[in-house]
Design a protein around this motif. Structure first.
Motif, PDB file in Angstrom:
ATOM      1  N   MET A   1       0.849  -1.188   0.000  1.00 34.68           N
ATOM      2  CA  MET A   1       0.000   0.000   0.000  1.00 34.68           C
ATOM      3  C   MET A   1       0.889   1.243   0.000  1.00 34.68           C
ATOM      4  O   MET A   1       1.713   1.432   0.887  1.00 34.68           O
ATOM      5  N   LEU A   2       0.731   2.109  -0.997  1.00 36.48           N
ATOM      6  CA  LEU A   2       1.591   3.273  -1.129  1.00 36.48           C
ATOM      7  C   LEU A   2       1.386   4.269   0.007  1.00 36.48           C
ATOM      8  O   LEU A   2       2.334   4.795   0.566  1.00 36.48           O
ATOM      9  N   PHE A   3       0.123   4.547   0.343  1.00 43.09           N
ATOM     10  CA  PHE A   3      -0.199   5.498   1.396  1.00 43.09           C
ATOM     11  C   PHE A   3      -0.674   4.742   2.632  1.00 43.09           C
ATOM     12  O   PHE A   3      -1.605   3.951   2.560  1.00 43.09           O
ATOM     13  N   GLN A   4      -0.024   5.002   3.741  1.00 46.72           N
ATOM     14  CA  GLN A   4      -0.415   4.389   5.007  1.00 46.72           C
ATOM     15  C   GLN A   4      -1.348   5.343   5.746  1.00 46.72           C
ATOM     16  O   GLN A   4      -1.001   6.499   5.992  1.00 46.72           O
ATOM     17  N   LYS A   5      -2.533   4.841   6.111  1.00 47.96           N
ATOM     18  CA  LYS A   5      -3.544   5.670   6.746  1.00 47.96           C
ATOM     19  C   LYS A   5      -3.810   5.196   8.172  1.00 47.96           C
ATOM     20  O   LYS A   5      -3.793   4.004   8.448  1.00 47.96           O
ATOM     21  N   LYS A   6      -4.074   6.159   9.040  1.00 44.17           N
ATOM     22  CA  LYS A   6      -4.284   5.838  10.445  1.00 44.17           C
ATOM     23  C   LYS A   6      -5.190   6.880  11.071  1.00 44.17           C
ATOM     24  O   LYS A   6      -5.167   8.050  10.679  1.00 44.17           O
ATOM     25  N   LEU A   7      -6.002   6.458  12.043  1.00 50.51           N
ATOM     26  CA  LEU A   7      -6.837   7.399  12.789  1.00 50.51           C
ATOM     27  C   LEU A   7      -6.741   7.079  14.274  1.00 50.51           C
ATOM     28  O   LEU A   7      -6.970   5.943  14.681  1.00 50.51           O
ATOM     29  N   GLU A   8      -6.382   8.080  15.046  1.00 54.02           N
ATOM     30  CA  GLU A   8      -6.348   7.951  16.505  1.00 54.02           C
ATOM     31  C   GLU A   8      -7.500   8.756  17.089  1.00 54.02           C
ATOM     32  O   GLU A   8      -7.756   9.889  16.674  1.00 54.02           O
ATOM     33  N   ALA A  18     -10.486  13.220  16.647  1.00 54.76           N
ATOM     34  CA  ALA A  18      -9.983  12.198  15.729  1.00 54.76           C
ATOM     35  C   ALA A  18      -8.783  12.801  15.012  1.00 54.76           C
ATOM     36  O   ALA A  18      -8.890  13.882  14.428  1.00 54.76           O
ATOM     37  N   ASN A  19      -7.657  12.117  15.082  1.00 51.93           N
ATOM     38  CA  ASN A  19      -6.431  12.574  14.441  1.00 51.93           C
ATOM     39  C   ASN A  19      -6.106  11.626  13.302  1.00 51.93           C
ATOM     40  O   ASN A  19      -5.633  10.513  13.524  1.00 51.93           O
ATOM     41  N   GLY A  20      -6.384  12.064  12.092  1.00 52.57           N
ATOM     42  CA  GLY A  20      -6.119  11.248  10.917  1.00 52.57           C
ATOM     43  C   GLY A  20      -4.759  11.554  10.339  1.00 52.57           C
ATOM     44  O   GLY A  20      -4.373  12.724  10.215  1.00 52.57           O
ATOM     45  N   SER A  21      -4.006  10.522   9.990  1.00 51.74           N
ATOM     46  CA  SER A  21      -2.687  10.733   9.396  1.00 51.74           C
ATOM     47  C   SER A  21      -2.536   9.882   8.151  1.00 51.74           C
ATOM     48  O   SER A  21      -3.144   8.800   8.024  1.00 51.74           O
ATOM     49  N   ILE A  22      -1.727  10.366   7.238  1.00 47.96           N
ATOM     50  CA  ILE A  22      -1.458   9.660   5.997  1.00 47.96           C
ATOM     51  C   ILE A  22       0.016   9.843   5.665  1.00 47.96           C
ATOM     52  O   ILE A  22       0.548  10.953   5.763  1.00 47.96           O
ATOM     53  N   GLN A  23       0.672   8.740   5.321  1.00 48.18           N
ATOM     54  CA  GLN A  23       2.116   8.772   5.110  1.00 48.18           C
ATOM     55  C   GLN A  23       2.481   8.159   3.772  1.00 48.18           C
ATOM     56  O   GLN A  23       1.969   7.109   3.386  1.00 48.18           O
ATOM     57  N   PHE A  24       3.380   8.837   3.069  1.00 46.54           N
ATOM     58  CA  PHE A  24       3.966   8.316   1.831  1.00 46.54           C
ATOM     59  C   PHE A  24       5.472   8.438   1.968  1.00 46.54           C
ATOM     60  O   PHE A  24       6.006   9.543   2.075  1.00 46.54           O
ATOM     61  N   GLN A  25       6.147   7.288   1.999  1.00 44.63           N
ATOM     62  CA  GLN A  25       7.587   7.246   2.244  1.00 44.63           C
ATOM     63  C   GLN A  25       7.889   7.993   3.550  1.00 44.63           C
ATOM     64  O   GLN A  25       7.344   7.661   4.589  1.00 44.63           O
ATOM     65  N   SER A  26       8.715   9.021   3.524  1.00 48.26           N
ATOM     66  CA  SER A  26       9.057   9.707   4.771  1.00 48.26           C
ATOM     67  C   SER A  26       8.210  10.950   5.019  1.00 48.26           C
ATOM     68  O   SER A  26       8.402  11.649   6.019  1.00 48.26           O
ATOM     69  N   VAL A  27       7.259  11.230   4.132  1.00 47.69           N
ATOM     70  CA  VAL A  27       6.388  12.395   4.298  1.00 47.69           C
ATOM     71  C   VAL A  27       5.098  11.952   4.991  1.00 47.69           C
ATOM     72  O   VAL A  27       4.345  11.140   4.467  1.00 47.69           O
ATOM     73  N   LYS A  28       4.866  12.489   6.186  1.00 47.79           N
ATOM     74  CA  LYS A  28       3.676  12.154   6.960  1.00 47.79           C
ATOM     75  C   LYS A  28       2.926  13.427   7.297  1.00 47.79           C
ATOM     76  O   LYS A  28       3.494  14.364   7.847  1.00 47.79           O
ATOM     77  N   LEU A  29       1.647  13.461   6.963  1.00 49.22           N
ATOM     78  CA  LEU A  29       0.793  14.603   7.254  1.00 49.22           C
ATOM     79  C   LEU A  29      -0.374  14.143   8.120  1.00 49.22           C
ATOM     80  O   LEU A  29      -0.803  12.993   8.038  1.00 49.22           O
ATOM     81  N   TYR A 107      -0.248  16.807  -5.718  1.00 49.16           N
ATOM     82  CA  TYR A 107       0.282  16.174  -4.499  1.00 49.16           C
ATOM     83  C   TYR A 107      -0.710  16.289  -3.344  1.00 49.16           C
ATOM     84  O   TYR A 107      -0.819  15.389  -2.506  1.00 49.16           O
ATOM     85  N   ARG A 108      -1.452  17.379  -3.302  1.00 47.64           N
ATOM     86  CA  ARG A 108      -2.462  17.549  -2.252  1.00 47.64           C
ATOM     87  C   ARG A 108      -3.668  16.645  -2.515  1.00 47.64           C
ATOM     88  O   ARG A 108      -4.282  16.125  -1.570  1.00 47.64           O
ATOM     89  N   GLN A 109      -3.990  16.420  -3.776  1.00 44.74           N
ATOM     90  CA  GLN A 109      -5.049  15.466  -4.102  1.00 44.74           C
ATOM     91  C   GLN A 109      -4.655  14.056  -3.688  1.00 44.74           C
ATOM     92  O   GLN A 109      -5.473  13.285  -3.189  1.00 44.74           O
ATOM     93  N   LEU A 110      -3.368  13.714  -3.894  1.00 42.89           N
ATOM     94  CA  LEU A 110      -2.900  12.382  -3.534  1.00 42.89           C
ATOM     95  C   LEU A 110      -2.955  12.163  -2.026  1.00 42.89           C
ATOM     96  O   LEU A 110      -3.324  11.076  -1.560  1.00 42.89           O
ATOM     97  N   PHE A 111      -2.583  13.175  -1.268  1.00 48.02           N
ATOM     98  CA  PHE A 111      -2.603  13.047   0.192  1.00 48.02           C
ATOM     99  C   PHE A 111      -4.015  13.176   0.761  1.00 48.02           C
ATOM    100  O   PHE A 111      -4.433  12.374   1.592  1.00 48.02           O
ATOM    101  N   TRP A 112      -4.745  14.189   0.324  1.00 44.90           N
ATOM    102  CA  TRP A 112      -5.992  14.541   1.004  1.00 44.90           C
ATOM    103  C   TRP A 112      -7.250  14.163   0.224  1.00 44.90           C
ATOM    104  O   TRP A 112      -8.359  14.296   0.756  1.00 44.90           O
TER     105      TRP A 112
END
Length: 267
Positions: A1-8, A18-29, A107-112
């Motif tokens: 999976m290219l983008f790793q998604k998580k919700l705390e 709710a804290n949602g995060s998404i990571q691609f390689q070393s970039v995590k938002l 890039y913002r479409q890919l992340f968000w």
């Protein structure tokens, strides 16, 4: 999976988050959504819709209040409006933009994800939730439509993207450091202590941290102007203050860059 998604998920008193995060390689938002006393502040991103919608399904929601139009804050606004039948509020500057599909770089479409259109109402200057009194405070700088929400009954501030961190290292090319300074000066005139930031989360001594950020921006502003008057170029000032290169600068093709701090200060 290219983008790793998580919700705390968690809560601070009666404020659920709710804290949602998404990571691609070393970039995590990441981005937060808050729910309290029948209202939601910011709707998370479309790319994390499944995760945020599960959080929203557990909340009693009378209305959604958006701090600004950016897609990581409004991505699920249409879902809340259509599926939960709640009114959505945003600054009047962004009502027309909200009614169209989100338009922003790839890039913002890919992340968000791609923000669907929604039909917001203009944010009132003051409003009431089930038991609390609130004030909407216009705080431009990060975006032209940015609003912070102050719970005047509890002295808790929901700051959107006004804070994020004390020492700002990169900003978007559309941001304004002088405006951010003015907005922090304005917000500090209000009575509050705790801050709920949409990226840093809960900050117990939030007012103190906002003052630290303001002092840092004062210092950077003074030094940038002084070095420019001494004949240094924008690039030389950037390398002096911000020698580290961040991956988000490359990934965003320069939309996020420490250079924009310098050019924003110099006008």
């Amino acid at each position: 999976m290219l983008f790793q998604k998580k919700l705390e998920r968690g809560n601070v008193g009666d404020i659920h988050y709710a804290n949602g995060s998404i990571q691609f390689q070393s970039v995590k938002l990441n981005v937060y959504s808050y729910a309290t006393d029948g209202i939601v502040i910011d709707a998370g991103s479309k790319s994390l819709a499944k995760q945020f919608q599960a959080f929203f399904d557990e909340q009693q929601i009378d209305a959604l209040y958006c701090t600004h139009i950016h897609e990581d804050h409004t991505g699920c606004a249409a879902w809340l409006q259509n599926q939960r039948n709640v009114p959505v509020y945003i600054h009047k500057k962004s009502i027309t933009e909200a009614q169209k599909k989100g338009k922003y770089p790839l890039y913002r479409q890919l992340f968000w994800g791609k923000r669907p259109p929604f039909r917001p109402l203009p944010v009132p200057e003051t409003f009431h939730s089930r038991t609390y009194n609130w004030k909407s405070i216009f705080t431009p700088g990060h975006s032209a439509d940015h609003i912070a929400y102050l719970n005047m009954s509890t002295g808790q501030l929901f700051s959107g993207d006004l804070f994020v961190q004390v020492k700002t290292k990169v900003i978007m090319d559309s941001e304004s450091i002088p405006q951010i300074i003015e907005s922090i000066e304005h917000i500090l005139s209000y009575d509050f202590k705790e801050v709920f930031c949409n990226h840093a989360g809960y900050i117990k001594n939030g007012k103190e941290k906002l003052q630290e950020k303001l002092d840092y921006l004062y210092h950077v502003t003074d030094e940038v102007k002084k070095l420019f008057q001494q004949g240094m170029s924008v690039q030389e000032i950037q390398e002096h203050f911000f020698p580290r290169k961040y991956q988000i600068t490359t990934f965003s093709l320069g939309q996020w860059d420490s250079k924009h701090i310098v050019t924003s200060i110099l006008g």
